[in-house]
Write a protein that holds these residues in place. Structure first.
Motif, short mmCIF file in Angstrom:
data_model
loop_
_atom_site.label_atom_id
_atom_site.label_comp_id
_atom_site.label_asym_id
_atom_site.label_seq_id
_atom_site.Cartn_x
_atom_site.Cartn_y
_atom_site.Cartn_z
N THR A 1 -2.91 30.58 81.70
CA THR A 1 -2.20 31.85 81.57
C THR A 1 -1.45 31.93 80.25
OG1 THR A 1 -0.21 30.99 82.61
CG2 THR A 1 -1.85 31.98 84.07
N THR B 1 6.53 30.27 76.58
CA THR B 1 7.90 29.92 76.97
C THR B 1 8.54 28.94 75.99
OG1 THR B 1 7.28 30.24 79.28
CG2 THR B 1 9.31 29.04 78.87
N ARG C 1 1.35 30.67 79.67
CA ARG C 1 2.78 30.81 79.96
C ARG C 1 3.61 29.75 79.24
NH1 ARG C 1 7.26 29.46 82.54
NH2 ARG C 1 8.41 30.98 83.75
N TYR D 1 0.64 29.94 90.40
CA TYR D 1 -0.54 30.47 89.71
C TYR D 1 -1.84 30.10 90.40
CZ TYR D 1 2.49 31.82 85.92
OH TYR D 1 3.47 32.42 85.18
N ASP E 1 -3.17 25.35 80.77
CA ASP E 1 -2.21 26.45 80.66
C ASP E 1 -3.02 27.74 80.50
OD1 ASP E 1 0.09 27.93 80.34
OD2 ASP E 1 0.43 27.32 78.27
#
Length: 177
Positions: A165, A171, A167, A127, A163
């Motif tokens: 993004t 998740t 993700r 990323y 974090d």
């Protein structure tokens, strides 16, 4: 009035044929040489990048090998240092600079936990980079997502601002609460 006589070259001699062949080769060879040089420059630029990448751009996925654990949220795979996305693990002794609010917990247990999860084929989704030059990435292996593994085993804390993004929140949502 008649026009003056113009000499026309004889196109049959050895020298003329040799010059003509050289011109034809140069016409074909010049673009080939330019493309070869461009490919060589591209290859040289790609050599200096971390393992398994030709061009490191955010979101580049791949597989990493030869990984070792540095601490509970950082690993090294070859020459590439990789920081797990969205988590903060306890720092090894002497690594938490004064004035910084470091993650609580046992750094040795956190490191051991990450080492235990580092099994099977390790896939990476890059990323970008952090301010220390480490690759920011989500890694997954035989144990699943490594950031989620550390969170689920209580060896790291979730940092929403790391974090960016979202993700890790997507998740393993139960682990980020």
């Amino acid at each position: 009035m008649k026009r003056p006589f113009k000499a026309v070259p004889i196109k049959l001699g050895k020298r003329y044929r040799a010059r003509r062949r050289r011109q034809q080769i140069e016409r074909v060879l010049f673009p080939v040489i330019v493309l070869a040089i461009a490919a060589a420059v591209g290859a040289v630029i790609g050599v200096g990048l971390p393992a398994d990448t030709s061009v490191l751009s955010p979101g580049y996925s791949g597989v990493v090998t030869g990984c070792t654990v540095i601490d509970g949220d950082t690993i090294r795979c070859g020459d590439e240092r990789i920081r797990l996305l969205g988590i903060d693990a306890p720092e090894m002794p002497g690594h938490c600079r004064s004035g910084r609010n470091c993650a609580p917990g046992d750094p040795f247990a956190s490191k051991q936990s990450l080492a235990a999860a580092l099994s099977g084929t390790i896939r990476i989704k890059r990323y970008g980079e952090d301010r220390y030059g480490r690759t920011l990435a989500a890694l997954s292996g035989g144990s699943g997502d490594l950031s989620c593994w550390q969170l689920q085993h209580g060896q790291a804390i979730y940092k929403p601002r790391w974090d960016n993004t979202g993700r890790i929140a997507r998740t393993c949502p139960a682990s980020v609460l």
